[in-house]
Design a protein around this motif. Structure first.
Motif, short mmCIF file in Angstrom:
data_model
loop_
_atom_site.label_atom_id
_atom_site.label_comp_id
_atom_site.label_asym_id
_atom_site.label_seq_id
_atom_site.Cartn_x
_atom_site.Cartn_y
_atom_site.Cartn_z
N LEU A 15 9.04 -2.58 -3.67
CA LEU A 15 9.75 -1.57 -2.87
C LEU A 15 9.03 -1.25 -1.56
O LEU A 15 9.65 -1.25 -0.49
CB LEU A 15 9.89 -0.29 -3.70
CG LEU A 15 10.38 0.95 -2.91
CD1 LEU A 15 11.84 0.77 -2.50
CD2 LEU A 15 10.21 2.22 -3.72
N ILE A 16 7.74 -0.96 -1.66
CA ILE A 16 7.03 -0.51 -0.47
C ILE A 16 6.85 -1.66 0.53
O ILE A 16 7.16 -1.52 1.73
CB ILE A 16 5.65 0.10 -0.85
CG1 ILE A 16 5.84 1.30 -1.80
CG2 ILE A 16 4.87 0.50 0.39
CD1 ILE A 16 6.58 2.48 -1.23
N HIS A 123 -1.49 5.77 2.14
CA HIS A 123 -0.47 6.08 1.13
C HIS A 123 0.77 6.67 1.79
O HIS A 123 0.73 7.80 2.28
CB HIS A 123 -1.05 7.08 0.10
CG HIS A 123 -0.06 7.48 -0.96
ND1 HIS A 123 -0.18 8.63 -1.68
CD2 HIS A 123 1.07 6.87 -1.41
CE1 HIS A 123 0.84 8.72 -2.53
NE2 HIS A 123 1.60 7.68 -2.38
N1 LIG Z 1 7.45 3.28 -5.61
C1 LIG Z 1 7.01 4.35 -5.01
O1 LIG Z 1 7.68 5.38 -5.05
C2 LIG Z 1 5.68 4.32 -4.29
C3 LIG Z 1 5.44 5.25 -3.26
C4 LIG Z 1 4.21 5.21 -2.58
C5 LIG Z 1 3.25 4.29 -2.97
N2 LIG Z 1 3.49 3.41 -4.01
C6 LIG Z 1 2.43 2.47 -4.37
O2 LIG Z 1 2.78 1.23 -3.80
C7 LIG Z 1 2.28 0.16 -4.60
C8 LIG Z 1 3.42 -0.81 -4.87
O3 LIG Z 1 4.50 -0.11 -5.43
P1 LIG Z 1 6.00 -0.61 -5.33
O4 LIG Z 1 6.85 0.58 -5.62
O5 LIG Z 1 6.23 -1.36 -4.10
O6 LIG Z 1 6.01 -1.56 -6.62
P2 LIG Z 1 7.04 -2.70 -7.09
O7 LIG Z 1 8.34 -2.60 -6.38
O8 LIG Z 1 7.04 -2.63 -8.59
O9 LIG Z 1 6.27 -4.02 -6.63
C9 LIG Z 1 4.98 -4.29 -7.07
C10 LIG Z 1 4.50 -5.61 -6.50
O10 LIG Z 1 3.17 -5.83 -6.97
C11 LIG Z 1 3.10 -7.09 -7.63
N3 LIG Z 1 2.19 -7.00 -8.77
C12 LIG Z 1 2.37 -6.30 -9.92
N4 LIG Z 1 1.31 -6.43 -10.73
C13 LIG Z 1 0.44 -7.24 -10.10
C14 LIG Z 1 -0.83 -7.75 -10.44
N5 LIG Z 1 -1.43 -7.44 -11.62
N6 LIG Z 1 -1.43 -8.56 -9.55
C15 LIG Z 1 -0.85 -8.85 -8.39
N7 LIG Z 1 0.35 -8.41 -8.01
C16 LIG Z 1 0.99 -7.60 -8.86
C17 LIG Z 1 4.50 -7.38 -8.07
O11 LIG Z 1 4.65 -8.77 -8.16
P3 LIG Z 1 5.86 -9.43 -9.01
O12 LIG Z 1 7.11 -8.94 -8.36
O13 LIG Z 1 5.65 -10.86 -8.84
O14 LIG Z 1 5.69 -8.89 -10.42
C18 LIG Z 1 5.34 -6.80 -6.95
O15 LIG Z 1 5.50 -7.69 -5.91
C19 LIG Z 1 1.69 0.80 -5.85
O16 LIG Z 1 0.30 0.87 -5.72
C20 LIG Z 1 2.26 2.19 -5.85
O17 LIG Z 1 1.36 3.12 -6.42
C21 LIG Z 1 4.70 3.40 -4.64
#
Ligand SMILES: NC(=O)c1ccc[n+]([C@@H]2O[C@H](COP(=O)([O-])OP(=O)(O)OC[C@H]3O[C@@H](n4cnc5c(N)ncnc54)[C@H](OP(=O)(O)O)[C@@H]3O)[C@@H](O)[C@H]2O)c1
Ligand SMILES: NC(=O)c1ccc[n+]([C@@H]2O[C@H](COP(=O)([O-])OP(=O)(O)OC[C@H]3O[C@@H](n4cnc5c(N)ncnc54)[C@H](OP(=O)(O)O)[C@@H]3O)[C@@H](O)[C@H]2O)c1
Lengths: 306, 306
Positions: A15-16, A123
Motif C-alpha cells: 500500500l505505502i 513514517h
Molecule cells: N498500511 C498502513 O496503514 C501503514 C501506514 C503507515 C505506515 N505503514 C508501514 O508501512 C510498511 C509497509 O506497509 P504496507 O501497508 O505498505 O504493507 P503491505 O501492503 O502489506 O505490503 C508489504 C510489502 O512488504 C513485503 N514484505 C512482507 N514481508 C516481508 C519480509 N519478511 N521481507 C521482505 N519483504 C516483505 C511484501 O511483499 P509481498 O507482497 O511479496 O508479500 C509487500 O510488498 C510497514 O512497515 C507498515 O508498518 C503502514
C-alpha cells in the motif's frame, strides 16, 4: 515539479510503496523508480500494472546506484533487509523507511547503514485497511503528516531533500524525537487498533449473539471498528511486538478509565457519564478544523441502495 | 407509494424524527405530519425549514387524533412523556418509539398506554454523529435494519402497518425479543461507543502528548473513534443508564480479551497476535457483503486539499 532524486528504490511494493510510486510520478519527483518485493507474485503484478519504471528480483539489485532507498516492508522484516542491502548502498545515498514504529526500526537498521550513507527514518501517517501493490493511490498522503526522526548527526541537505519529496507527494512534514514518536503513535494509532481488534474478537466469540446478527446490526457503531480491524495482521503483529512499552502504558491508562466509566454505569452516575461524553467532543471539533477528518455525517460513506 | 397513516405525530424533532419526516414525505406515507419538541427553539427551526405540516407547542396537542405517535426523544425522557400523552391518545392509534434501548423503554411507556392503543416499541439501527432538527435526511434508513419488539399480545394489523412504514422509508424490518435486542445492541453499538469515548478521553488526558499532537496525528486510526465519541451526550448517558446489565456483561468480556492480548504483547507472543488479527477480518468481509458498509478505502472519506 522538480526532480529530487535521480533514482528511487522501493523495497516492498504494498500500500505505502505503491502510493509513493503514484505520487512521485504525479509530481515528477524521481528520475527513475525501481521496485522490488519479496514474492514473485507481487513483482509480477507490479510489472503488469506498470507501477515502477523497473521491477527487479532482488533488493540488492534495486538499491544499486539508487539515490534514495525506501524500506516499505513490515517492521519485523527491516533488520534482515538492512543487512541484505547494506553492502550495496551507494555512497551519499539516503535510506529511509515508512515503518509505523521508530525506535525498533532505528535499532534494527542503523547498524547496517555504512558510513557515508544517510539514514533518515520516517513514517507517513496515512493508510487504509487495504494492502498490496494494487491498493495504492497518489492522493494517500495529501494533507496528512509524515514524521521524520533523524538523529542529531544527520546532515541538513539530505533531510531537506527528503522533506521536499514528501511535500511533493502532498504531505505535511514534521520532525520529532524517536521515543516521542512511538508514544504519540501508541495513542493515535496503536492502542485504537488493538481495541478495535479486541471488540471485533469479542463480538465474534459470543455464543448468545450470532455472527450473522453482528453483521446485520453493525451499522449502529460496530462496523467502524471492523474497518480498522481489517488491517494487515503481519503489519500489526509487528507494531505491537515492536512498540511494547508505549502501547502497554497507554493500554494501562485506557483500562483505568474504562473501569471508572464502568463503575459509573454500575452505580448509575449519570452526571459523570454526561460530563465525560461532553468533554470528548472538543477533540473531534479540533480534528475537523485541522482538516484531518471530514464533518460529513458517517464520514460521507456512500449510501448503498438495496 | 401508499399513504399508511392519516396523521403521524413526531414527539421530539432531532436526527431520527427529522429523518423520518423527510423519508415519510418522500414516500407519501403519511397524510399529515405533526411535530413537537421540548424547546421553543427547536420548534421554531422546524417551522422555518418546513419539516412538518404542522408544528405544535405541546405533546398533548400533537397526539390528538394521530394514528401513529412516534416517541423520538432520549430514553430517559420516555416515561414522563408517556404519562403526559397517555390520556390524549386516540383509541386504535399506534404508539412506537425509536429509543436505542428497549427493556427500559417498554417498562417506562407501556403502563401509560391505555387499553385500545397499540404499543409497538422499535429501534432504527441508523444514525450519524450529528443531532437536532437540521441533521435529518431522507436516506438515513436506506438498507438499514429497524428492529421492532412487540409483545406477543399485539394485534397483527398494526405491526404490519408499522413494518410497511419503515419499509417505505427504505429500512429492512425484523422483530426480536426485547432482552435479545438489548444484548445485541450492547455488542454492536453500546460497548463500541463506550470504548470510543474512553479512548478519546485517555488521549485528551495525557500530559506527555498534547491535544494538538493528538489532533494533528489522528489520521492513523484515532480519528474514527472521535466521530463515534462526538455523538450526543444525553442520548448516550441514557443508553448506559438503561442498558446496564448487557453493557456490563459485554464490557466484562471485552476487558478479559484485552488482558489476554495485552499479555501476548508483554510476552512477545507474535503467533497469538497474528492469529487474532487474522480471525477478525472475516466479520468485516461479512459486513461489506451484506451491504452494511462500504469497501472503499477509509469509508470513501472525501480527501480534503490543504
Ligand atoms: N498500511 C498502513 O496503514 C501503514 C501506514 C503507515 C505506515 N505503514 C508501514 O508501512 C510498511 C509497509 O506497509 P504496507 O501497508 O505498505 O504493507 P503491505 O501492503 O502489506 O505490503 C508489504 C510489502 O512488504 C513485503 N514484505 C512482507 N514481508 C516481508 C519480509 N519478511 N521481507 C521482505 N519483504 C516483505 C511484501 O511483499 P509481498 O507482497 O511479496 O508479500 C509487500 O510488498 C510497514 O512497515 C507498515 O508498518 C503502514
Ligand atoms: N442518533 C442516533 O444515532 C440514534 C439512532 C437510533 C436511535 N436513536 C434514539 O432516538 C432517540 C432520539 O435521538 P436523536 O438522535 O434523534 O436525538 P436528538 O437529535 O438529540 O433529538 C432529541 C429530541 O428529543 C428532545 N428532547 C430531549 N430531551 C427531552 C426531554 N427531557 N423531554 C422531551 N423531549 C426531549 C429534543 O428536544 P429539543 O431539541 O427541544 O432539546 C429533541 O427534539 C433517542 O432515544 C435515541 O436513543 C438515536
Amino acid at each position: 515539479m522538480t526532480q529530487l532524486y535521480d533514482r528511487v528504490a522501493l523495497i516492498g511494493l504494498g500500500l505505502i510503496a505503491s502510493s509513493m510510486a503514484h505520487a512521485m510520478r504525479r509530481g515528477g519527483l524521481a528520475g527513475e523508480i525501481v521496485g522490488t518485493a519479496r514474492s514473485a507474485e507481487t513483482r509480477e503484478i507490479a510489472r503488469e500494472i506498470g507501477l515502477c519504471d523497473r521491477v527487479v528480483d532482488t533488493a540488492a539489485e534495486a538499491v544499486a546506484d539508487a539515490d534514495l532507498v525506501v524500506l516499505a516492508i513490515p517492521v519485523g522484516a527491516m533488520e534482515d533487509m538492512a543487512r541484505e542491502i547494506g553492502p550495496h548502498l551507494k555512497p551519499g545515498a539516503t535510506v529511509t523507511d515508512v515503518g509505523s514504529v521508530k525506535r525498533a526500526v532505528v535499532d534494527a537498521v542503523a547498524p547496517h547503514v555504512p558510513e557515508g550513507v544517510h539514514f533518515i527514518p520516517g513514517h507517513p501517517l496515512a493508510g487504509t485497511e487495504h494492502s498490496g501493490p494494487r491498493s495504492g493511490f497518489a492522493e494517500l498522503f495529501e494533507n496528512r503528516f509524515t514524521i521524520l526522526v533523524p538523529d542529531g548527526n544527520t546532515a541538513m541537505e539530505p533531510i531537506e531533500r527528503l522533506t521536499a519529496l514528501w511535500q511533493g507527494m502532498g504531505a505535511l512534514v514534521e520532525t520529532m524525537d524517536v521515543e516521542h514518536h512511538d508514544l504519540v503513535l501508541a495513542v493515535t494509532s496503536h492502542t485504537p487498533h488493538l481495541i478495535a481488534y479486541t471488540m471485533v474478537g469479542v463480538a465474534d466469540d459470543l455464543r448468545r449473539v450470532t455472527d450473522s446478527e453482528v453483521i446485520k446490526y453493525s451499522a449502529a457503531g460496530f462496523r467502524d471498528f471492523t474497518r480498522i480491524a481489517a488491517s494487515d495482521p503481519t503489519m500489526w503483529r509487528d507494531v505491537f511486538l515492536n512498540n511494547k512499552e508505549a502501547t502497554l502504558e497507554i493500554l494501562g491508562r485506557f483500562t483505568e478509565e474504562l473501569f471508572a466509566l464502568q463503575r459509573a454505569i454500575r452505580t448509575g452516575d449519570g452526571e459523570q457519564l454526561f460530563d465525560y461524553f461532553t468533554r470528548t467532543r472538543a477533540i473531534r471539533r479540533g480534528i475537523v478544523e485541522a482538516g484531518q477528518d471530514t464533518d460529513v455525517p458517517n464520514f460521507g460513506r456512500p449510501v448503498k441502495k438495496p
